[in-house]
Design a protein around this motif. Structure first.
Motif, PDB file in Angstrom:
ATOM      1  N   ASN A 114       0.652  -1.400  -0.440  1.00  0.00           N
ATOM      2  CA  ASN A 114       0.021   0.364   0.021  1.00  0.00           C
ATOM      3  C   ASN A 114       0.800   1.828   0.326  1.00  0.00           C
ATOM      4  N   ASN A 115       1.676   0.938  -0.468  1.00  0.00           N
ATOM      5  CA  ASN A 115       2.453   2.455  -1.026  1.00  0.00           C
ATOM      6  C   ASN A 115       3.424   2.701   0.556  1.00  0.00           C
ATOM      7  N   LYS A 116       3.381   1.710   0.483  1.00  0.00           N
ATOM      8  CA  LYS A 116       4.238   2.273   2.555  1.00  0.00           C
ATOM      9  C   LYS A 116       5.302   0.546   2.694  1.00  0.00           C
ATOM     10  N   ASN A 117       6.591   1.702   3.222  1.00  0.00           N
ATOM     11  CA  ASN A 117       8.057   0.590   2.610  1.00  0.00           C
ATOM     12  C   ASN A 117       7.994   0.181   4.528  1.00  0.00           C
ATOM     13  N   TRP A 118       8.457  -0.954   4.758  1.00  0.00           N
ATOM     14  CA  TRP A 118       8.631  -1.405   6.138  1.00  0.00           C
ATOM     15  C   TRP A 118       9.911  -2.629   6.059  1.00  0.00           C
ATOM     16  N   ALA A 119      10.507  -1.974   6.974  1.00  0.00           N
ATOM     17  CA  ALA A 119      12.031  -2.801   7.532  1.00  0.00           C
ATOM     18  C   ALA A 119      11.606  -4.021   8.502  1.00  0.00           C
ATOM     19  N   LEU A 120      11.993  -5.235   8.255  1.00  0.00           N
ATOM     20  CA  LEU A 120      11.157  -6.727   9.197  1.00  0.00           C
ATOM     21  C   LEU A 120      12.716  -7.126   9.787  1.00  0.00           C
ATOM     22  N   GLN A 121      12.684  -7.243  10.851  1.00  0.00           N
ATOM     23  CA  GLN A 121      14.331  -7.715  11.956  1.00  0.00           C
ATOM     24  C   GLN A 121      13.748  -8.826  12.880  1.00  0.00           C
ATOM     25  N   THR A 160       6.773   4.957  17.099  1.00  0.00           N
ATOM     26  CA  THR A 160       7.303   3.880  17.898  1.00  0.00           C
ATOM     27  C   THR A 160       7.432   2.773  16.984  1.00  0.00           C
ATOM     28  N   THR A 161       7.741   1.680  16.856  1.00  0.00           N
ATOM     29  CA  THR A 161       8.417   0.750  16.380  1.00  0.00           C
ATOM     30  C   THR A 161       6.951   0.115  16.543  1.00  0.00           C
ATOM     31  N   ARG A 162       7.024  -1.042  15.438  1.00  0.00           N
ATOM     32  CA  ARG A 162       6.196  -2.239  16.225  1.00  0.00           C
ATOM     33  C   ARG A 162       6.197  -3.763  16.083  1.00  0.00           C
ATOM     34  N   ALA A 163       5.514  -4.443  15.992  1.00  0.00           N
ATOM     35  CA  ALA A 163       5.462  -5.729  16.353  1.00  0.00           C
ATOM     36  C   ALA A 163       4.462  -6.704  15.414  1.00  0.00           C
ATOM     37  N   LEU A 164       5.710  -7.748  14.650  1.00  0.00           N
ATOM     38  CA  LEU A 164       4.585  -7.938  14.279  1.00  0.00           C
ATOM     39  C   LEU A 164       4.365  -9.355  14.737  1.00  0.00           C
ATOM     40  N   CYS A 192       9.289 -10.042  15.622  1.00  0.00           N
ATOM     41  CA  CYS A 192       9.291  -9.364  14.433  1.00  0.00           C
ATOM     42  C   CYS A 192       9.349  -8.256  14.449  1.00  0.00           C
ATOM     43  N   ARG A 193       9.816  -7.178  14.632  1.00  0.00           N
ATOM     44  CA  ARG A 193      10.020  -6.218  14.981  1.00  0.00           C
ATOM     45  C   ARG A 193       9.824  -5.436  13.333  1.00  0.00           C
TER      46      ARG A 193
END
Length: 522
Positions: A114-121, A160-164, A192-193
């Motif tokens: 949805n046109n948003k960039n996310w880094a997953l860690q 904030t960062t979030r959690a998946l 997973c953040r």
């Protein structure tokens, strides 16, 4: 199979560590090191944030799949992706610590949805070149705290960062909770953040400290291109504007912390997000009794550097360190100093405005500063629960007498028997001044209450609540985990079925490890 739109930029556009082996070392002229997560013995997915999963585009079928479990516990590397750990340094408790880096965090990939960039860690997925003497793993205790808190903060309206996801690894991890020589094995876990980026002040500091201006410029230009593109093309003026925006975002973040009574506990420069996000949930806590000097971190008990009342000035101190790191690109101190001075001047203004909103004051009067400072003083005369006090204050009417107003807030006092003599007089005086101040407001009592309840949460993740979840989870019971996850989605709503959580800290939690005492391994 998961269907992800991968758009990695960090590990494609920035210089990588030339050494491929996963050995502890100083990493120079690089922003990261490639590293593969450690496979676990028996991974089990405990909880997935339905909201975050939807935000990232995961279907219910994908969440239930083996592929989801394996990728987000580090047991599989998603095709054509190259996990990595970031290189950064930082000031820890005011002292330069040199290279730190992602010691127990491994970045999997970046996705677009949805046109948003996310880094997953992944946090707790094994050793990296930056793990020093540690194992790079995490335990269930700290992982539950991180998982619940990052989602709770998001719903409180705090950057904030979030959690998946939260998962058990199936492995045992040795930890000395209070650093007192009593190490014990605990259940291993992985969170997973996710965030737009996990870049911190320390990413820039380490390069400046080493005199690596070339890599520093590459990183700053990358940051502006992908996360501050509104500032335009790189130039000295753009770098100054970049610093100004980081200062603005950091100020907004810490004002929110003060608003909800959140104490980060370990505000080292490597724990400061360049995007102004709350990052790295370790020994955090919410104020129970209002105490300007409280810190949840036992490591900081002596000097209380990161106490609740000092958080805004620590953000400023950290911004000074970032300014020093950016100086080689700007080569002028004056514009950076002007932004730091701006922060100092701006903070009192935004703080008093935030406090007006908490108090239900929607006009401005010069006497508001004194009303607020008097309140901060009287709140500490007897142990008074911050969250409950401000929530109950919304019930106070313009027409109330002083005694009626006090009756409406008395549930916030931990020891009602102390409410006599000097303490009683101080509260009566403040309530009298507050009631008089309310007379200057044109809003109705109903409108005032609604607006106050929109900024004063009814429910926050108190440490004893998180500890109850941890205790149950250690026994294999995750019902309370889901209950608090649901509760904290709507912290400003009444939620009658969860009324039991609108309560002061129980006495048993006052001195219990995990409730009042937390370490950096928490």
């Amino acid at each position: 199979m998961l269907n992800l739109i991968i758009k990695d930029t960090f590990n494609k556009e920035l210089p990588a560590d030339s050494i491929q082996e996963n050995t502890r070392r100083q990493v120079t002229e690089a922003c990261f090191s490639f590293v593969t997560p450690k496979k676990t013995s028996n991974p089990k997915m405990l909880h997935v944030s339905d909201e975050m999963a939807k935000e990232l585009g995961f279907s219910a079928e994908e969440i239930a799949s083996e592929a989801f479990k394996n990728v987000f516990t580090g047991n599989e590397v998603y095709p054509n992706t190259y996990p990595y750990a970031m290189c950064y340094g930082g000031h820890q408790f005011g002292h330069w610590a040199g290279q730190l880096g992602d010691g127990r965090a491994i970045n999997l990939f970046e996705i677009v949805y949805n046109n948003k960039n996310w880094a997953l860690q992944l946090k707790g997925a094994g050793e990296t070149p930056y793990s020093r003497t540690a194992d790079g793993l995490a335990v269930l205790r700290s992982s539950i705290r991180e998982y619940l808190c990052s989602e709770a903060m998001y719903h409180l309206g705090v950057p904030t960062t979030r959690a998946l996801s939260l998962a058990l690894s199936g492995d045992q991890v040795l930890r000395d909770v209070m650093y007192d020589g009593n190490a014990a094995y605990e259940k291993g876990a992985i969170v997973c953040r996710t965030a737009e980026s996990f870049l911190r002040f320390g990413n820039y500091q380490i390069l400046a400290a080493r005199g690596d201006v070339k890599t520093l410029k590459t990183l700053v230009d990358y940051t502006i291109k992908h996360h501050f593109s509104n500032l335009g093309n790189p130039s000295k003026e753009t770098y100054v504007s970049f610093f100004k925006e980081v200062a603005d975002r950091s100020l907004e973040m810490v004002i929110h912390w003060q608003r909800v009574g959140f104490v980060h506990g370990v505000m080292n420069t490597d724990n400061m997000s360049i995007l102004g996000l709350t990052i790295d949930y370790g020994p955090y806590g919410w104020l129970e009794g209002y105490d300007d000097g409280w810190t949840p971190n036992t490591t900081d008990n002596t000097h209380k550097r990161y106490r609740y009342g000092a958080q805004p000035e620590i953000v400023l101190w950290n911004l000074y360190q970032l300014a020093n790191a950016l100086y080689p690109l700007i080569e002028e101190a004056e514009p950076l100093e002007a932004i730091l001075e701006y922060y100092q001047e701006k903070f009192p203004e935004v703080y008093i405005q935030m406090m007006r909103e908490k108090l239900g004051l929607f006009s401005s009067k010069e006497t508001d500063d004194k009303l607020v400072s008097d309140l901060e003083e009287v709140l500490q005369k007897t142990e008074t629960d911050m969250t409950i006090f401000f929530r109950l204050l919304a019930n106070v009417s313009k027409k109330d007498t002083v005694q009626e107003a006090i009756k409406k807030i008395e549930k916030a006092f931990y020891t009602p028997s102390e409410f006599v003599d000097e303490i009683k007089l101080a509260w009566e005086k403040w309530c009298q001044n507050y009631l008089e101040r309310l007379q200057n407001e044109t809003t109705s009592d109903k409108e005032k209450k609604a607006k106050m309840n929109a900024v004063n949460p009814k429910y926050v993740l108190r440490n004893y609540m998180a500890q109850l979840v941890i205790d149950d989870a250690d026994k294999g019971n995750y019902t309370l985990l889901n209950e608090l996850y649901e509760l904290l989605k709507k912290p400003y709503d009444e939620q009658p079925k969860y009324e039991k959580w609108f309560a002061k800290r129980p006495e048993w939690a006052r001195n219990k490890v995990g409730c009042s005492m937390l370490s950096c391994s928490s």
